[in-house]
Scaffold this motif. Structure first.
Motif, mmCIF file in Angstrom:
data_model
loop_
_atom_site.group_PDB
_atom_site.id
_atom_site.type_symbol
_atom_site.label_atom_id
_atom_site.label_comp_id
_atom_site.label_asym_id
_atom_site.label_seq_id
_atom_site.Cartn_x
_atom_site.Cartn_y
_atom_site.Cartn_z
ATOM 1 N N ILE A 1 0.848 -1.201 0.000
ATOM 2 C CA ILE A 1 0.000 0.000 0.000
ATOM 3 C C ILE A 1 0.879 1.246 0.000
ATOM 4 C CG2 ILE A 1 -1.875 1.219 1.160
ATOM 5 C CD1 ILE A 1 -2.528 -1.598 -0.040
ATOM 6 N N ALA A 2 2.000 1.186 0.728
ATOM 7 C CA ALA A 2 2.934 2.317 0.736
ATOM 8 C C ALA A 2 3.469 2.568 -0.683
ATOM 9 C CB ALA A 2 4.087 2.040 1.696
ATOM 10 N N GLN A 3 3.765 1.501 -1.401
ATOM 11 C CA GLN A 3 4.260 1.674 -2.782
ATOM 12 C C GLN A 3 3.201 2.361 -3.649
ATOM 13 O OE1 GLN A 3 7.375 0.956 -3.907
ATOM 14 N NE2 GLN A 3 6.954 1.624 -6.002
ATOM 15 N N SER A 4 1.937 2.069 -3.351
ATOM 16 C CA SER A 4 0.868 2.691 -4.166
ATOM 17 C C SER A 4 0.727 4.184 -3.856
ATOM 18 C CB SER A 4 -0.473 1.981 -3.924
ATOM 19 O OG SER A 4 -1.086 2.430 -2.722
ATOM 20 N N ALA A 5 1.267 4.629 -2.728
ATOM 21 C CA ALA A 5 1.251 6.076 -2.444
ATOM 22 C C ALA A 5 2.217 6.793 -3.383
ATOM 23 C CB ALA A 5 1.652 6.329 -0.991
ATOM 24 N N LEU A 6 3.159 6.026 -3.968
ATOM 25 C CA LEU A 6 4.133 6.584 -4.910
ATOM 26 C C LEU A 6 3.712 6.263 -6.348
ATOM 27 C CD1 LEU A 6 7.229 5.061 -3.052
ATOM 28 C CD2 LEU A 6 6.257 7.349 -2.676
ATOM 29 N N ASP A 7 3.089 5.136 -6.516
ATOM 30 C CA ASP A 7 2.795 4.526 -7.822
ATOM 31 C C ASP A 7 1.295 4.237 -7.851
ATOM 32 O OD1 ASP A 7 4.345 1.646 -9.508
ATOM 33 O OD2 ASP A 7 2.939 3.213 -10.186
ATOM 34 N N PRO A 8 0.472 5.253 -8.223
ATOM 35 C CA PRO A 8 -0.965 5.226 -7.919
ATOM 36 C C PRO A 8 -1.739 4.051 -8.504
ATOM 37 C CG PRO A 8 -0.280 7.388 -8.715
ATOM 38 C CD PRO A 8 0.879 6.460 -8.928
ATOM 39 N N LEU A 9 -2.793 3.669 -7.771
ATOM 40 C CA LEU A 9 -3.740 2.665 -8.259
ATOM 41 C C LEU A 9 -4.568 3.263 -9.403
ATOM 42 C CD1 LEU A 9 -5.352 -0.045 -7.941
ATOM 43 C CD2 LEU A 9 -6.886 1.239 -6.409
ATOM 44 N N HIS A 10 -4.781 2.486 -10.459
ATOM 45 C CA HIS A 10 -5.686 2.874 -11.553
ATOM 46 C C HIS A 10 -6.705 1.766 -11.686
ATOM 47 C CE1 HIS A 10 -3.001 6.162 -12.659
ATOM 48 N NE2 HIS A 10 -2.001 5.311 -12.502
ATOM 49 N N SER A 11 -7.923 2.044 -11.236
ATOM 50 C CA SER A 11 -8.910 0.957 -11.208
ATOM 51 C C SER A 11 -10.322 1.534 -11.318
ATOM 52 C CB SER A 11 -8.737 0.166 -9.892
ATOM 53 O OG SER A 11 -9.565 -0.969 -9.897
ATOM 54 N N ALA A 12 -11.302 0.700 -10.975
ATOM 55 C CA ALA A 12 -12.706 1.149 -11.034
ATOM 56 C C ALA A 12 -12.914 2.319 -10.063
ATOM 57 C CB ALA A 12 -13.608 -0.029 -10.665
ATOM 58 N N ASP A 13 -13.722 3.273 -10.464
ATOM 59 C CA ASP A 13 -13.846 4.528 -9.707
ATOM 60 C C ASP A 13 -14.066 4.332 -8.209
ATOM 61 O OD1 ASP A 13 -15.479 6.558 -12.302
ATOM 62 O OD2 ASP A 13 -13.400 5.868 -11.981
ATOM 63 N N GLY A 14 -15.018 3.481 -7.880
ATOM 64 C CA GLY A 14 -15.374 3.311 -6.462
ATOM 65 C C GLY A 14 -14.186 2.862 -5.642
ATOM 66 N N TYR A 15 -13.439 1.897 -6.177
ATOM 67 C CA TYR A 15 -12.291 1.369 -5.415
ATOM 68 C C TYR A 15 -11.136 2.359 -5.442
ATOM 69 C CZ TYR A 15 -15.045 -2.829 -5.396
ATOM 70 O OH TYR A 15 -16.077 -3.719 -5.213
ATOM 71 N N GLN A 16 -11.027 3.100 -6.535
ATOM 72 C CA GLN A 16 -9.963 4.111 -6.578
ATOM 73 C C GLN A 16 -10.222 5.182 -5.528
ATOM 74 O OE1 GLN A 16 -8.470 4.567 -10.388
ATOM 75 N NE2 GLN A 16 -7.540 6.563 -10.049
ATOM 76 N N ARG B 1 0.636 9.004 4.635
ATOM 77 C CA ARG B 1 0.465 10.432 4.389
ATOM 78 C C ARG B 1 1.772 11.081 3.962
ATOM 79 N NH1 ARG B 1 -2.562 9.852 9.083
ATOM 80 N NH2 ARG B 1 -0.970 10.800 10.440
ATOM 81 N N SER B 2 2.869 10.641 4.581
ATOM 82 C CA SER B 2 4.166 11.267 4.257
ATOM 83 C C SER B 2 4.601 10.888 2.847
ATOM 84 C CB SER B 2 5.218 10.850 5.278
ATOM 85 O OG SER B 2 5.493 9.464 5.220
ATOM 86 N N TYR B 3 4.457 9.614 2.479
ATOM 87 C CA TYR B 3 4.820 9.194 1.116
ATOM 88 C C TYR B 3 3.973 9.944 0.082
ATOM 89 C CZ TYR B 3 7.989 5.058 1.346
ATOM 90 O OH TYR B 3 9.060 4.204 1.487
ATOM 91 N N ALA B 4 2.656 9.982 0.305
ATOM 92 C CA ALA B 4 1.758 10.565 -0.694
ATOM 93 C C ALA B 4 2.064 12.045 -0.909
ATOM 94 C CB ALA B 4 0.305 10.371 -0.260
ATOM 95 N N ASP B 5 2.298 12.775 0.197
ATOM 96 C CA ASP B 5 2.492 14.219 0.014
ATOM 97 C C ASP B 5 3.903 14.539 -0.487
ATOM 98 O OD1 ASP B 5 0.907 16.814 0.676
ATOM 99 O OD2 ASP B 5 3.012 17.194 1.206
ATOM 100 N N ALA B 6 4.897 13.765 -0.020
ATOM 101 C CA ALA B 6 6.265 14.005 -0.514
ATOM 102 C C ALA B 6 6.333 13.681 -1.999
ATOM 103 C CB ALA B 6 7.264 13.155 0.279
ATOM 104 N N MET B 7 5.611 12.643 -2.421
ATOM 105 C CA MET B 7 5.606 12.269 -3.845
ATOM 106 C C MET B 7 4.906 13.322 -4.680
ATOM 107 S SD MET B 7 6.897 9.956 -5.653
ATOM 108 C CE MET B 7 6.902 9.674 -7.392
ATOM 109 N N ARG B 8 3.831 13.889 -4.155
ATOM 110 C CA ARG B 8 3.152 14.973 -4.875
ATOM 111 C C ARG B 8 4.134 16.136 -5.095
ATOM 112 N NH1 ARG B 8 2.020 19.484 -3.724
ATOM 113 N NH2 ARG B 8 2.501 19.184 -1.494
ATOM 114 N N ALA B 9 4.912 16.447 -4.049
ATOM 115 C CA ALA B 9 5.867 17.559 -4.170
ATOM 116 C C ALA B 9 6.974 17.212 -5.175
ATOM 117 C CB ALA B 9 6.486 17.857 -2.804
ATOM 118 N N PHE B 10 7.412 15.937 -5.182
ATOM 119 C CA PHE B 10 8.482 15.550 -6.113
ATOM 120 C C PHE B 10 7.998 15.626 -7.561
ATOM 121 C CE2 PHE B 10 12.402 13.993 -7.511
ATOM 122 C CZ PHE B 10 12.264 12.872 -8.309
ATOM 123 N N ARG B 11 6.733 15.217 -7.783
ATOM 124 C CA ARG B 11 6.186 15.244 -9.155
ATOM 125 C C ARG B 11 6.193 16.674 -9.711
ATOM 126 N NH1 ARG B 11 3.653 10.577 -10.916
ATOM 127 N NH2 ARG B 11 3.375 8.950 -9.356
#
Ligand SMILES: CC(C)=CCC/C(C)=C(\C)COP(=O)(O)OP(=O)(O)O
Ligand code: MG
Length: 419
Positions: free
Chosen positions: A198-213, A227-237
């Motif tokens: 799940i931590a890896q998916s904070a860096l490498d987003p899930l692409h799936s059916a809307d409800g599950y996404q 939270r730290s992975y997701a926001d740090a990755m947003r800043a890196f992007r």
């Protein structure tokens, strides 16, 4: 014999130089280009003219001159003579708190600008507080980690303060995940794979059916590591190119694979042979920090260059050398918690059936061999291409800065009394 196996056999550098030159000459050397400032970063934050960047070392500056800077004599340590033969083991002139490991080879770092360190720390502490990354009782450890000093030392040619803060956010997030999922703060090998995927998916987003996404998106707020992975990755992007992002995501997957191997051996109480430990440590490794040196410095080593076997090897050598530095400086901390904690001296002592002191000193020699291989082979690459010169200079600066941070961080680390 292939170029790579020839390098591995450590032949004469000029023999490799001709081969590398031929190998690289087939690639058009991309113009060094400053990426267009992303919307979030005001143009003013882009690289200032060299004269306004006081923290760069003396000598030539500007695009493509990093190879020349790499040839400059390293800045002398202002207040600490580098350890020499006279300070070797057994002479009684043991290292003082904050001194480097006697006999460990690593060039000095570019000194950190205290004002820059303080501003980076201020912004990172505010960010960590806003994301509720750690409880008040961890505040001392957060301050003691000295994240701001780490990234300023590791990235002396950073293109802006904003890019340094992004490097700091990633460094904080990587350590929060390691501490909370794997180690000191409630980590465990039990169930580690489920947490890390799940931590890896904070860096490498899930692409799936809307409800599950949508459920996935909400799930990334579940704990501080996510939270730290997701926001740090947003800043890196926001500061990196798509290929730099893909490179980083790959390197983080390598890191998580290394965590899983370390955890599996902890669960089975396995002490691996040295070679298998070195494999694990090539993945459980500082590589994600070094693989962003071009993005932090405001340029891009393009994917065709980065993917060259020669560049991959030099990158891995730098990452392995700097990670083994952590083994040497965190040895006493780790032995105090768990005498079976895997690090290079522990696995050497087990394989050689010898004492920890002899094993530790052998680990220093292994580090030095890898460090010299990095410098020798990086010099061959740097001599043939200014973009590679800038990249290998960035790797060398990260290695030097990380060593300076380790040996001067007496809050986290101390040396054994082996000298
Ligand atoms: C910053 C980063 C990418 C860390 C990834 C792996 C990691 C935590 C290290 C290489 C440091 O090793 P270790 O887990 O031994 O940490 P300490 O010794 O507690 O500093
Ligand atoms: Mg360690």
């Amino acid at each position: 014999m292939s170029l790579l196996s020839r390098m591995f056999a450590a032949p004469a550098v000029d023999e490799v130089a001709d081969e590398v030159s031929a190998a690289l000459s087939g690639l058009a050397c991309p113009e060094e280009r400053e990426p267009v400032a992303p919307p979030c970063e005001p143009a003013a934050a882009l690289p200032a003219p060299p004269a306004e960047r006081p923290w760069l070392p003396d000598g030539p500056t500007g695009l493509g001159t990093s190879a020349a800077r790499a040839l400059l004599p390293p800045p002398a340590e202002p207040d600490r003579p580098a350890p020499g033969p006279a300070d070797g083991p057994g002479t009684g002139a043991g290292p003082r708190p904050g001194d480097p490991v006697p006999g460990l080879y690593c060039p000095p770092a570019v000194p950190a600008d205290p004002a820059k360190v303080a501003e980076v720390d201020r912004r990172l502490e505010a960010w960590a507080h806003d994301l509720d990354l750690f409880p008040p009782e961890w505040a001392g450890d957060f301050a003691g980690f000295q994240v701001g000093r780490a990234v300023v030392l590791q990235h002396p040619a950073a293109a802006s303060l904003e890019r340094l803060v992004v490097a700091g956010k990633l460094l904080v997030a990587e350590n929060v995940v390691d501490d909370c999922y794997c180690e000191d703060y409630g980590g465990s090998p039990i169930g580690l794979g489920g947490r890390l995927i799940i931590a890896q998916s904070a860096l490498d987003p899930l692409h799936s059916a809307d409800g599950y996404q949508q459920q996935w998106h909400e799930g990334l707020g579940a704990d501080a590591p996510l939270r730290s992975y997701a926001d740090a990755m947003r800043a890196f992007r926001e500061i990196a190119s798509p290929s730099q992002v893909t490179r980083f995501v790959h390197d983080m997957a390598r890191l998580h694979l290394g965590y899983l191997a370390e955890g599996a051996w902890a669960q089975t109480r396995t002490t691996p042979p040295v070679w298998k430990y070195l494999v694990m440590r090539q993945f459980n490794n500082f590589r994600p920090c070094l693989s962003i040196v071009d993005a932090v410095d405001g340029y891009e080593l393009s994917e065709p260059f980065y993917s060259r076997p020669e560049v991959q090897r030099v990158t891995a050598l730098a990452c392995n050398a700097t990670t083994l530095v952590n083994d040497l400086y965190s040895f006493t901390k780790e032995m105090a918690v768990d005498e079976h904690h895997l690090n290079l001296p522990v696995v050497i002592a087990a394989e050689d059936r010898g004492g920890l002191k002899e094993a530790y000193l052998k680990a220093v020699d292994i580090h030095n061999e890898i460090m010299h291989a990095f410098e020798n082979e990086a010099a061959v690459l740097a001599a043939h291409n200014p973009v590679l010169a800038r990249y290998t200079t960035g790797l060398a600066a990260w290695v030097a800065g990380n060593h300076e941070w380790h040996h001067t961080n007496t809050y986290r680390y101390s040396l054994p009394n082996y000298w």
